[in-house]
Design a protein around this motif. Structure first.
Motif, short mmCIF file in Angstrom:
data_model
loop_
_atom_site.label_atom_id
_atom_site.label_comp_id
_atom_site.label_asym_id
_atom_site.label_seq_id
_atom_site.Cartn_x
_atom_site.Cartn_y
_atom_site.Cartn_z
N GLU A 1 0.84 -1.20 0.00
CA GLU A 1 0.00 0.00 0.00
C GLU A 1 0.87 1.25 0.00
OE1 GLU A 1 -3.14 2.27 2.97
OE2 GLU A 1 -3.25 0.07 2.81
N GLU A 2 1.96 1.22 0.75
CA GLU A 2 2.86 2.37 0.81
C GLU A 2 3.44 2.67 -0.58
OE1 GLU A 2 6.68 3.97 3.41
OE2 GLU A 2 6.27 1.81 3.29
N ILE A 3 3.78 1.63 -1.32
CA ILE A 3 4.32 1.82 -2.67
C ILE A 3 3.26 2.43 -3.59
CG2 ILE A 3 5.20 0.62 -4.72
CD1 ILE A 3 6.49 -1.41 -2.76
N LEU A 4 2.03 1.92 -3.50
CA LEU A 4 0.95 2.46 -4.33
C LEU A 4 0.71 3.94 -4.04
CD1 LEU A 4 -1.77 -0.38 -4.35
CD2 LEU A 4 -0.44 0.44 -6.30
N VAL A 5 0.71 4.29 -2.77
CA VAL A 5 0.40 5.66 -2.38
C VAL A 5 1.57 6.60 -2.68
CG1 VAL A 5 -0.11 7.18 -0.42
CG2 VAL A 5 -1.26 4.96 -0.62
N GLU A 6 2.78 6.22 -2.25
CA GLU A 6 3.93 7.10 -2.36
C GLU A 6 4.50 7.15 -3.78
OE1 GLU A 6 5.05 9.07 -0.02
OE2 GLU A 6 3.57 8.35 1.45
N GLU A 7 4.52 6.00 -4.46
CA GLU A 7 5.19 5.94 -5.76
C GLU A 7 4.23 6.18 -6.93
OE1 GLU A 7 8.78 5.60 -7.85
OE2 GLU A 7 8.35 5.72 -5.71
N TYR A 8 3.01 5.68 -6.78
CA TYR A 8 2.07 5.76 -7.91
C TYR A 8 0.89 6.70 -7.66
CZ TYR A 8 4.72 1.77 -9.63
OH TYR A 8 5.72 0.94 -10.08
N GLY A 9 0.89 7.40 -6.52
CA GLY A 9 -0.11 8.44 -6.26
C GLY A 9 -1.52 7.94 -6.01
N TYR A 10 -1.66 6.75 -5.48
CA TYR A 10 -2.99 6.18 -5.21
C TYR A 10 -3.60 6.76 -3.94
CZ TYR A 10 -3.16 2.36 -8.66
OH TYR A 10 -3.25 1.62 -9.81
N SER A 11 -4.94 6.79 -3.94
CA SER A 11 -5.70 7.04 -2.71
C SER A 11 -6.49 5.76 -2.42
CB SER A 11 -6.68 8.20 -2.88
OG SER A 11 -5.97 9.40 -3.11
N ILE A 12 -6.48 5.30 -1.18
CA ILE A 12 -7.16 4.06 -0.80
C ILE A 12 -8.41 4.40 0.01
CG2 ILE A 12 -6.92 1.79 0.25
CD1 ILE A 12 -4.90 2.28 -1.99
N ASN A 13 -9.55 3.83 -0.40
CA ASN A 13 -10.81 4.07 0.30
C ASN A 13 -11.44 2.72 0.64
OD1 ASN A 13 -13.71 4.40 0.69
ND2 ASN A 13 -13.49 6.50 -0.06
N SER A 14 -11.64 2.47 1.93
CA SER A 14 -12.18 1.18 2.37
C SER A 14 -13.60 1.27 2.91
CB SER A 14 -11.27 0.58 3.46
OG SER A 14 -9.98 0.35 2.96
N THR A 15 -14.30 2.38 2.63
CA THR A 15 -15.66 2.53 3.17
C THR A 15 -16.72 2.70 2.09
OG1 THR A 15 -15.32 4.93 3.36
CG2 THR A 15 -14.78 3.58 5.29
N GLU A 16 -16.37 3.25 0.93
CA GLU A 16 -17.35 3.60 -0.09
C GLU A 16 -18.15 2.39 -0.59
OE1 GLU A 16 -19.72 5.77 -2.54
OE2 GLU A 16 -18.28 6.58 -1.10
N LEU A 17 -17.46 1.30 -0.91
CA LEU A 17 -18.14 0.14 -1.50
C LEU A 17 -19.22 -0.43 -0.58
CD1 LEU A 17 -15.36 -1.88 -3.37
CD2 LEU A 17 -16.93 -0.17 -4.26
N GLU A 18 -19.00 -0.30 0.72
CA GLU A 18 -19.93 -0.87 1.69
C GLU A 18 -21.31 -0.24 1.59
OE1 GLU A 18 -19.70 -2.21 6.38
OE2 GLU A 18 -18.71 -0.38 5.72
#
Length: 492
Positions: free
Chosen positions: A180-197
């Motif tokens: 997750e750290e690589i996705l966020v720091e290197e590839y500029g991702y935002s992670i959301n774990s509540t929307e789909l619910e």
């Protein structure tokens, strides 16, 4: 339509008109004054004649000009016209198997009536079995995997390069937070774990990626192994610079073949990242060196990785053929709803086309002696997190035996539904050389069939249906035998 297809259709029509009039190419050349080689090029779809040449052919063959240039074909060639106009040859991944589109066109032009019959047959089969474009694409990728023994060195090396570049330790379980750290720091991702619910319609999805904002929506109830695999797939799309991709996991639909193939590449990369080749090879060498098999030893391998049992079984199909030369193996995945007697085969891979069970038998009952079905029954009754079983399956009708490893787990997205995966490895000389416990008496041996309808095993305690296919064949054989006797009796 593309110009190549228009040329081909004209050539097919000219060839049909010529043969209907019982003319050879030489005869048509004499009749029209056009050279034999020029006419041959036209019929093969390589040249399209100019209007004055078409007029010349129209006059000499006594066929109206408009009919000559029309793209409409008679019923004998109509299926070919439909195929060409639908541009399906552009969608079929011919290049994946080293086939050029021009080669297919040559085949069509050289034997149009036979190719038409073949195409019509394929279309009928597809309609009768509801064979969608997605099914065709998936079957193509599966054949691609089988042709390469499901091992892709460039992807294995890409994982090693990635791990070195980003300092991922492949000697220890790969953690989701590191990915997750690589996705966020290197590839500029935002992670959301509540929307789909908050969207009940999406309850069966594990993730949705929004490319515009690089937002990854995750299902809240997935475990760390599933999260790691999803992160690893997203890393694969970025690290491998894949543009044509799917945005949901599991997939909803495919727009084109590249998406299907790239989905496979990303999944392979993810599996190789969370279950590194070197570690798995060491684990398997240790397991295969033991004189007797103990379930805890194999379950320890599964627990060695931050991955689902299914991912580990998939990885076995990569490593066993390449590193242990165990190429005669298959992979199956079944689903089962608690309280029913239905078992659905929804994924399969056969690295040797000869293996059973092979393909989904319509309206037939899979052999209930298979370990992969038994573990589903066991887990639906026990409620355990994981059920494992091993057996040697003997196929008497084929004189072959397979070592079967099978695991069952609960489906995290559907209540009271379970999934099993299994790997079957043919027991041959190579297997006996590589596996010390190959002939261990501690592993139970069971005679099995493919489906009850095709199984000759008598007194089967779990048979679900009569062997109707075998009984029908026996009756046909008896009828043929009596007919032969009558032929001999009245031929004297």
């Amino acid at each position: 339509m593309e110009q190549d297809y228009i040329k081909l259709i004209f050539g097919l029509k000219l060839k049909q008109i010529r043969t209907d009039k019982e003319l050879s190419l030489f005869g048509l050349s004499k009749l029209t004054g056009l050279s034999k080689s020029y006419l041959n090029e036209i019929e093969k779809g390589k040249k399209y004649p100019k209007p004055d040449k078409i007029a010349q052919l129209s006059e000499k063959l006594e066929v109206p000009y408009d009919e000559m240039v029309s793209l409409k074909l008679d019923k004998n060639l109509a299926p070919i016209g439909e195929i060409l106009q639908s541009k399906i040859l552009k969608e079929i991944p011919l290049e994946l198997f080293g086939i050029q589109e021009s080669t297919m066109i040559d085949i069509i032009s050289n034997a149009p009536s036979k190719v038409t019959a073949f195409i019509s047959t394929i279309i009928d089969i597809a309609k009768n079995y509801n064979f969608s474009k997605e099914s065709f694409y998936l079957a193509s990728v599966r054949s691609f995997q089988e042709a390469n023994n499901n091992y892709f060195d460039d992807l294995e090396n890409a994982v090693l390069s990635f791990a070195k570049t980003y300092q991922v330790n492949l000697k220890a379980p790969v953690k989701s937070e590191d990915l997750e750290e690589i996705l966020v720091e290197e590839y500029g991702y935002s992670i959301n774990s509540t929307e789909l619910e908050s969207h009940t319609e999406l309850k069966n999805l594990r993730s949705v990626f929004v490319p515009k904002t690089k937002t990854l929506l995750l299902a809240k109830h997935i475990d760390d192994a599933q999260k790691s695999f999803i992160y690893a797939k997203e890393i694969a799309y970025n690290y491998l610079k894949i543009k044509e991709r799917l945005y949901t996991f599991s997939w909803i639909k495919f727009e084109n073949f590249d998406q299907v193939l790239n989905n496979f590449y990303a999944s392979y990369f993810a599996g190789a990242l969370v279950i590194p080749k070197a570690r798995l090879m060491d684990d398997l060498k240790d397991l295969f060196s033991k004189k007797s098999f103990k379930s805890k030893d194999f379950e320890r391998i599964i627990n060695n990785y931050n991955a689902s049992p299914e991912s580990v079984y998939h990885r076995l199909t990569n490593i066993l053929p390449k590193e242990f030369n165990l190429k005669s193996l298959f992979f199956l995945r079944f689903s089962h709803q608690k309280g029913t007697d239905d078992f659905v085969l929804n994924k399969e891979l056969h690295l040797s086309k000869q293996q059973s069970p092979h393909a989904n038998e319509s309206d037939e009952h899979y052999c209930r002696r298979w370990a992969s079905l038994r573990v589903l029954k066991e887990i639906s009754n026990s409620g355990n997190a994981h059920e494992f079983d091993i057996q040697i399956s003997n196929y008497p009708s084929e004189d072959k035996s397979y070592l079967i490893l099978s695991s069952a787990t609960a489906d995290p997205f559907v209540a009271d539904q379970y999934r099993s995966v299994c790997v079957g490895i043919q027991i041959n000389n190579q297997f006996k050389r590589k596996v010390a416990f190959a002939e261990s008496k501690s592993i139970k041996k069971t005679d099995v069939g493919v489906t009850c309808e095709r199984c000759a095993i008598s007194n089967c305690e779990v048979r679900q249906a009569k062997p109707t296919v075998i009984l029908s064949k026996q009756m046909d054989d008896k009828i043929a035998s009596v007919v032969d006797e009558l032929q001999k009796k009245y031929s004297k």
